[in-house]
Scaffold this active site. Structure first.
Site, PDB file in Angstrom:
ATOM      1  N   ASN A  23       1.105  37.023  12.342  1.00 43.18           N
ATOM      2  CA  ASN A  23       1.837  37.171  13.653  1.00 43.18           C
ATOM      3  C   ASN A  23       0.985  38.344  14.295  1.00 43.18           C
ATOM      4  OD1 ASN A  23       3.343  35.208  13.510  1.00 43.18           O
ATOM      5  ND2 ASN A  23       5.144  36.456  12.882  1.00 43.18           N
ATOM      6  N   ARG A  93       3.884  28.611  19.027  1.00 44.68           N
ATOM      7  CA  ARG A  93       4.568  29.546  19.746  1.00 44.68           C
ATOM      8  C   ARG A  93       3.421  30.671  20.504  1.00 44.68           C
ATOM      9  NH1 ARG A  93       8.724  30.203  22.519  1.00 44.68           N
ATOM     10  NH2 ARG A  93       9.397  32.396  22.961  1.00 44.68           N
ATOM     11  N   ASP A 125      11.538  34.987  29.311  1.00 45.23           N
ATOM     12  CA  ASP A 125      11.848  35.690  30.888  1.00 45.23           C
ATOM     13  C   ASP A 125      11.085  37.011  30.860  1.00 45.23           C
ATOM     14  OD1 ASP A 125      13.821  36.110  28.647  1.00 45.23           O
ATOM     15  OD2 ASP A 125      14.782  37.541  29.927  1.00 45.23           O
ATOM     16  N   ASP A 305      12.536  37.337   9.802  1.00 41.58           N
ATOM     17  CA  ASP A 305      11.257  36.369   9.016  1.00 41.58           C
ATOM     18  C   ASP A 305      11.586  36.369   7.393  1.00 41.58           C
ATOM     19  OD1 ASP A 305      10.386  35.432  11.608  1.00 41.58           O
ATOM     20  OD2 ASP A 305       8.515  36.542  11.443  1.00 41.58           O
ATOM     21  N   ILE A 327      18.667  38.253  15.645  1.00 38.09           N
ATOM     22  CA  ILE A 327      17.490  37.860  16.497  1.00 38.09           C
ATOM     23  C   ILE A 327      17.450  36.471  17.085  1.00 38.09           C
ATOM     24  CG2 ILE A 327      15.082  38.180  16.745  1.00 38.09           C
ATOM     25  CD1 ILE A 327      16.279  40.940  15.874  1.00 38.09           C
ATOM     26  N   ARG A 397       1.857  26.264   8.470  1.00 44.81           N
ATOM     27  CA  ARG A 397       1.629  26.917   9.609  1.00 44.81           C
ATOM     28  C   ARG A 397       1.337  28.477   9.374  1.00 44.81           C
ATOM     29  NH1 ARG A 397       5.879  25.382  14.358  1.00 44.81           N
ATOM     30  NH2 ARG A 397       4.424  27.190  15.164  1.00 44.81           N
TER      31      ARG A 397
HETATM   32  N1  EPU Z   1      13.544  37.074  23.826  1.00 43.19           N
HETATM   33  C1  EPU Z   1      14.082  37.004  25.193  1.00 43.19           C
HETATM   34  N2  EPU Z   1      13.013  36.920  26.245  1.00 43.19           N
HETATM   35  C2  EPU Z   1      11.979  37.030  25.903  1.00 43.19           C
HETATM   36  C3  EPU Z   1      11.411  36.894  24.597  1.00 43.19           C
HETATM   37  C4  EPU Z   1      12.186  36.961  23.750  1.00 43.19           C
HETATM   38  O1  EPU Z   1      15.449  36.885  25.150  1.00 43.19           O
HETATM   39  O2  EPU Z   1      11.130  36.908  27.065  1.00 43.19           O
HETATM   40  C5  EPU Z   1      14.673  37.200  22.754  1.00 43.19           C
HETATM   41  C6  EPU Z   1      14.249  35.960  21.683  1.00 43.19           C
HETATM   42  O3  EPU Z   1      15.043  34.913  22.247  1.00 43.19           O
HETATM   43  C7  EPU Z   1      14.663  36.530  20.427  1.00 43.19           C
HETATM   44  C8  EPU Z   1      14.488  38.040  20.571  1.00 43.19           C
HETATM   45  O4  EPU Z   1      14.115  38.155  21.932  1.00 43.19           O
HETATM   46  O5  EPU Z   1      15.943  36.636  20.542  1.00 43.19           O
HETATM   47  C9  EPU Z   1      13.044  38.540  19.867  1.00 43.19           C
HETATM   48  O6  EPU Z   1      11.922  37.544  20.321  1.00 43.19           O
HETATM   49  P1  EPU Z   1      10.614  37.996  20.076  1.00 43.19           P
HETATM   50  O7  EPU Z   1       9.852  37.687  21.480  1.00 43.19           O
HETATM   51  O8  EPU Z   1      10.283  39.286  19.445  1.00 43.19           O
HETATM   52  O9  EPU Z   1       9.985  36.738  19.055  1.00 43.19           O
HETATM   53  P2  EPU Z   1       8.604  36.017  19.265  1.00 43.19           P
HETATM   54  O10 EPU Z   1       7.709  36.769  19.854  1.00 43.19           O
HETATM   55  O11 EPU Z   1       8.943  34.628  19.988  1.00 43.19           O
HETATM   56  C10 EPU Z   1       7.574  36.735  17.039  1.00 43.19           C
HETATM   57  C11 EPU Z   1       7.243  35.972  15.700  1.00 43.19           C
HETATM   58  C12 EPU Z   1       8.137  35.311  15.001  1.00 43.19           C
HETATM   59  C13 EPU Z   1       9.264  36.298  14.774  1.00 43.19           C
HETATM   60  C14 EPU Z   1       9.847  37.208  15.852  1.00 43.19           C
HETATM   61  C15 EPU Z   1      10.641  38.526  15.560  1.00 43.19           C
HETATM   62  C16 EPU Z   1       4.891  35.242  16.369  1.00 43.19           C
HETATM   63  C17 EPU Z   1       4.155  34.307  16.878  1.00 43.19           C
HETATM   64  N3  EPU Z   1       6.131  34.861  16.186  1.00 43.19           N
HETATM   65  O12 EPU Z   1       8.211  35.683  17.870  1.00 43.19           O
HETATM   66  O13 EPU Z   1       7.707  34.971  13.836  1.00 43.19           O
HETATM   67  O14 EPU Z   1      10.490  35.939  13.946  1.00 43.19           O
HETATM   68  O15 EPU Z   1       8.706  37.655  16.596  1.00 43.19           O
HETATM   69  O16 EPU Z   1       9.768  39.392  14.874  1.00 43.19           O
HETATM   70  O17 EPU Z   1       4.557  36.291  16.290  1.00 43.19           O
HETATM   71  C18 EPU Z   1       7.562  33.236  12.115  1.00 43.19           C
HETATM   72  O18 EPU Z   1       6.466  33.791  11.801  1.00 43.19           O
HETATM   73  O19 EPU Z   1       8.197  32.634  11.363  1.00 43.19           O
HETATM   74  C19 EPU Z   1       8.316  33.784  13.202  1.00 43.19           C
HETATM   75  C20 EPU Z   1       9.286  32.886  13.810  1.00 43.19           C
END
Ligand code: EPU
Length: 430
Positions: A23, A93, A125, A305, A327, A397
């Site tokens: 990540n 993602r 968003d 995670d 989360i 992945r």
């Molecule tokens: N959220 C919003 N709006 C946004 C962005 C996020 O409401 O614009 C919410 C999400 O729905 C969630 C929370 O904020 O409830 C946290 O989401 P975040 O944006 O931090 O997660 P992400 O960027 O989609 C990354 C990792 C995930 C990891 C999360 C949390 C990557 C590619 N993915 O996801 O990793 O679980 O941060 O640490 O970096 C994994 O590696 O298995 C994985 C799912």
């Protein structure tokens, strides 16, 4: 279809080497296109998600050279388009990191909407809000996010939720905006800091990453760099919990123990011993596991995670444990599979109530997503008898050579891709 055949019951013992953080690698690879000069990146994990991203980058003209399995050279001087619409990129993602990177450099980006593991609604968003605050027009249409700015201008942005993706994406675009940007309520995960350090190594001016407030002074140009990605906190945590569930003794090497503190602290609470050294942690589990409560939280809290992995361990612990997922709203899908292995877990909303059982038993199971898939492997390794795990493409992945690393610790796990293979291995170990 590839599957894992697992014969459980062996305590895992030995040493395992942790790779670069997936990540962190994903946004860093995307950010490497923000300069026309050559960038050398070391410790890139060789996993499906990074490879999908690199292929999408090659398709728009980025030159990607693998110097060795983990060292990659990137040159984006000849990028010929800012539209990324590739069938594979939909599946990951991190495709959205190309938006921040291209918007920063080219002031234009069109990228297919992100996919990734199905663990909740995964809104974007906050990304959109951040890009708009920097002066970009953003529309979502026909499955694509399209952004364009005549001028990107620094801004004061308050994130409504702590989002790793939105923080990194907005930070990338703001690194090449005119003037100063402040991101409040920024995510503090180690990979956010790693991306900021990488951008700074390319000439960006980003301060405060790792705290709630990130301050960025935009620059007009970034230059080449040589950078090494941090070790993967979640891969390390997964092997630490593998030691716990198999009652083993595992030294997890090439880690930053500070990044593992919330994981270490839960392992100590449930009765494991954890010995930290400079860049390794040893987890020994010789006593029965104890119950506890855990709630997933943004860093430095317990990572979402690692939620499936701790649930697998608590399923084998004495007493009743509670796991709350704060989360993502849909991250307990693997519990049905665990139930088939004998676990006694009830899910109510975002909470799992776990009554520990003495053992799991092997079964035919299926990985619903990346981390849950890895956790089911741990369950199968601890179980009495044999298991066959489907849908391991999810695990591939994000974990490099997962079964080979486990084999190195004495696990009986094999990658099989036909009934024949299965029968052969069955005879071998049976
Ligand atoms: N959220 C919003 N709006 C946004 C962005 C996020 O409401 O614009 C919410 C999400 O729905 C969630 C929370 O904020 O409830 C946290 O989401 P975040 O944006 O931090 O997660 P992400 O960027 O989609 C990354 C990792 C995930 C990891 C999360 C949390 C990557 C590619 N993915 O996801 O990793 O679980 O941060 O640490 O970096 C994994 O590696 O298995 C994985 C799912």
């Amino acid at each position: 279809m590839e599957q894992y055949y697992i014969k459980g019951g062996n305590p895992l013992v030995g040493e395992v080497e942790i790779g670069g953080a997936k990540n962190a690698a994903l946004p860093i690879l995307a950010a490497a296109i923000m300069t026309d000069e050559t960038v050398h990146i070391d410790n890139v994990p060789d996993v499906r998600d990074t490879n999908v991203l690199l292929t999408a980058m090659e398709n728009i003209g980025v030159i990607v050279r693998h110097e060795d399995r983990h060292r990659i050279t990137i040159n984006a001087a000849n990028v010929h388009e800012t539209v990324v619409d590739d069938d594979n990129i939909k599946k990951i993602r991190a495709s959205y990191y190309l938006i921040g990177a291209m918007l920063g450099k080219y002031k234009h980006a069109e990228v297919t909407l992100p996919g990734g593991c199905d663990i909740g609604c995964r809104a974007i968003d906050q990304h959109i809000k951040g890009f708009r605050a920097l002066g970009a027009d953003v529309v979502v249409e026909h499955g694509m996010i399209k952004t364009h700015a005549e001028h990107l201008r620094g801004s004061h942005i308050y994130m409504d939720v702590s989002s790793v993706g939105a923080t990194i994406n907005v930070m990338m675009a703001a690194a090449m905006a005119e003037g100063k940007t402040i991101i409040e309520n920024a995510a503090k995960e180690p990979h956010v800091v790693d991306v900021a350090n990488f951008l700074n190594s390319m000439g960006a001016s980003i301060r405060g990453a790792g705290t709630d407030v990130i301050r960025i002074k935009g620059v007009s140009k970034l230059h080449g760099s040589e950078y090494t990605i941090i070790p993967d906190q979640i891969e390390a945590g997964t092997f630490m919990f593998a030691a716990a569930v198999t009652r083993g003794d595992v030294t997890v090497r090439n880690v930053i123990p500070k990044h593992l503190e919330s994981i270490t602290s839960k392992l100590l609470e449930i009765g494991c011993e954890v010995m930290e050294e400079d860049d390794q942690v040893r987890v020994v589990c010789s006593r029965p596991l104890r119950h506890t409560k855990v709630k997933t939280l943004p860093y430095p809290g317990f990572p979402t995670d690692m939620q499936p992995q701790i649930t697998v361990a608590l399923g084998l612990s004495e007493g009743t444990s509670i796991v709350t997922e704060s989360i993502f709203e849909n991250r307990f899908k693997y519990v049905d599979e665990l139930t088939r292995m004998g676990a006694n877990i009830k899910v109510e909303g975002n909470t799992a109530i776990i009554d520990g059982v003495a053992k799991y038993t092997g079964a035919g199971i299926s990985a619903p997503d990346l981390r849950a898939g890895a956790a089911l492997v741990l369950a199968a390794l601890s179980a009495e008898g044999e298991s066959l795990l489907d849908n391991i493409r999810y695990i591939q992945r994000g974990y490099e050579d997962f079964h080979l690393k486990l084999q190195g610790l004495g696990a009986q796990i094999k990658l099989v891709d036909s009934e024949n293979d299965y029968a052969k291995f069955h005879l071998l170990t049976g």
